[in-house]
Enzyme design. Sequence first.
Site, PDB file in Angstrom:
ATOM      1  N   VAL A 107      18.297  20.218  19.328  1.00  0.00           N
ATOM      2  CA  VAL A 107      19.600  19.811  19.864  1.00  0.00           C
ATOM      3  C   VAL A 107      19.518  19.300  21.294  1.00  0.00           C
ATOM      4  CG1 VAL A 107      20.945  21.302  18.345  1.00  0.00           C
ATOM      5  CG2 VAL A 107      20.117  22.196  20.530  1.00  0.00           C
ATOM      6  N   GLY A 145      22.198  26.442  16.066  1.00  0.00           N
ATOM      7  CA  GLY A 145      21.571  27.741  16.272  1.00  0.00           C
ATOM      8  C   GLY A 145      21.953  28.715  15.178  1.00  0.00           C
ATOM      9  N   ALA A 146      22.027  28.218  13.936  1.00  0.00           N
ATOM     10  CA  ALA A 146      22.601  28.993  12.838  1.00  0.00           C
ATOM     11  C   ALA A 146      21.575  29.798  12.053  1.00  0.00           C
ATOM     12  CB  ALA A 146      23.337  28.048  11.874  1.00  0.00           C
ATOM     13  N   THR A 152      39.413  29.993  27.018  1.00  0.00           N
ATOM     14  CA  THR A 152      38.222  30.816  26.880  1.00  0.00           C
ATOM     15  C   THR A 152      38.640  32.187  26.383  1.00  0.00           C
ATOM     16  OG1 THR A 152      37.021  29.681  28.651  1.00  0.00           O
ATOM     17  CG2 THR A 152      36.276  31.892  28.076  1.00  0.00           C
ATOM     18  N   TYR A 184      20.341  30.752  32.357  1.00  0.00           N
ATOM     19  CA  TYR A 184      21.241  31.003  31.232  1.00  0.00           C
ATOM     20  C   TYR A 184      22.685  31.100  31.718  1.00  0.00           C
ATOM     21  CZ  TYR A 184      23.438  33.420  27.282  1.00  0.00           C
ATOM     22  OH  TYR A 184      24.271  33.775  26.248  1.00  0.00           O
ATOM     23  N   ALA A 185      22.908  31.904  32.759  1.00  0.00           N
ATOM     24  CA  ALA A 185      24.259  32.078  33.292  1.00  0.00           C
ATOM     25  C   ALA A 185      24.836  30.754  33.775  1.00  0.00           C
ATOM     26  CB  ALA A 185      24.237  33.098  34.428  1.00  0.00           C
ATOM     27  N   GLY A 223      22.426  24.917  -2.638  1.00  0.00           N
ATOM     28  CA  GLY A 223      22.562  23.993  -1.522  1.00  0.00           C
ATOM     29  C   GLY A 223      23.752  23.064  -1.607  1.00  0.00           C
ATOM     30  N   LYS A 270      25.900  28.557  30.852  1.00  0.00           N
ATOM     31  CA  LYS A 270      27.113  29.010  30.190  1.00  0.00           C
ATOM     32  C   LYS A 270      28.355  28.771  31.047  1.00  0.00           C
ATOM     33  CE  LYS A 270      25.318  30.315  26.323  1.00  0.00           C
ATOM     34  NZ  LYS A 270      25.676  29.619  25.060  1.00  0.00           N
ATOM     35  N   SER A 283      29.590  32.746  27.553  1.00  0.00           N
ATOM     36  CA  SER A 283      29.049  34.085  27.770  1.00  0.00           C
ATOM     37  C   SER A 283      29.731  34.726  28.969  1.00  0.00           C
ATOM     38  CB  SER A 283      27.540  34.013  28.022  1.00  0.00           C
ATOM     39  OG  SER A 283      27.031  35.257  28.436  1.00  0.00           O
TER      40      SER A 283
END
Length: 247
Positions: free
Chosen positions: A62, A11-12, A237, A154-155, A52, A158, A140
Amino acid sequence: MDTRRTAVVTGAGRGIGAAIAQRLHALGHRVALLDVDADSAAATARELDTAGATAAAFAVDVRDPAAVQSVAGEVRREFGVPEILVNNAARTQSRSVWDIEPAEWDDVLATNLRSVFLLTRELAPAMRERGWGRVVNLASLAGQQGGLVAGAHYASSKAGVLVLTKVFAKELAASGVTVNAVAPAATRTPVMDEMDAGQLETAEAAIPVGRFGRAVEVADLVAYLCGENTGYITGATFDINGGLFMR
């Protein structure tokens, strides 16, 4: 001792992932920027190294085990065996739990959680064999407290990342490979442009420091955990949330 290593960041292409890639590259690492959006990843990679030689983009979904395996081979051929992995790829969809369709639920879980499982299983064994490695997973605050703005899927994904971090940390601890999670609260990234302005205003007002986080702040924390002197930190964490969640 040469401490320049090969780092993989998923996700860069933009946001926090791009900031992490930039920070690791500034520290001298070779950086493979993985993203489903090939154009954004390529643009970020060119900003780091137009030739490069030390930064390159790799288009990959992914969620797909075969694609992950294939891109890992590409990275190894281009930059050597990765010793740093930052699992950052994520999908955020602001939607009531009552309105989430099963297909969307599955897609968010695949992007945010299964990708961590796939990438770590693909790259960590070589780290274990070499006796050194750093894996950092982006979790998150939503995964700790059940956030509503970003969606229940999403929650949930994570929260799963936090548990998977501990599982891999225990598996790899004796081999010199650390696995940790970073749990930001709302951070100002392009994703916010797609979210409800009223909800964002309310969320920002609730943060004790009075503002959203910055991507570079998260990147600095991730880079620290990827360093040479963090071998005694694993399964942890790290909160970066402006005081929203204190413990």
